[in-house]
Write a protein that holds these residues in place. Structure first.
Motif: not given
Length: 131
Positions: A32-34, A38-39, A63-65, A69-70
């Motif tokens: 998740x953190x990667x 990246x974003x 929350x959408x962003x 991303x995840x």
């Protein structure tokens, strides 16, 4: 992301600590953190006291962003997964307006919520106005 917001005043937060508090495996947290790195939603610091922190104040994340991303695309159907619908049936598809409407509602709804609104009490208690 909420865990990082809750611990924003502690400096970089280790993934191990987040994983333990959230009852998530370290391996899953790393994946998740990667994606969040990246974003550029988080930054990392290496070293003994390294870890992760938010790049912005909690009120600047919706929350959408974060989910985008995840999780990647959140569109309800594949033809809406990109900004350009290349489906050969789009002009005659009887359900396309339904899916477009749902997509619009979901995006709008998730964009209304920021990290500070999701858990306002905890974020306010920690007074994390900046990363």
């Amino acid at each position: 992301m909420l865990d990082l917001a809750h611990h924003c005043n502690e400096g970089p937060v280790s993934l191990r600590a987040v994983a333990e508090r959230q009852n998530i495996t370290l391996k899953y947290m790393e994946s998740i953190m990667s994606l969040l790195l990246r974003e550029e939603l988080v930054v990392s610091t290496r070293g003994k006291s390294g870890g992760y922190r938010l790049t912005k104040a909690p009120k600047e994340y919706n929350v959408y962003d974060i989910l985008h991303a995840a999780e990647g695309n959140l569109a309800p159907v594949q033809c809406l997964a990109t900004s350009r619908n290349d489906c050969p049936l789009q002009d005659t598809c009887p359900t396309l307006p339904l899916w477009e409407g749902l997509d619009k509602i979901v995006k709008s709804y998730l964009k209304e919520f920021t990290l500070d609104k999701v858990d306002a009490k905890a974020v306010l208690e920690h007074r994390c106005d900046r990363p």
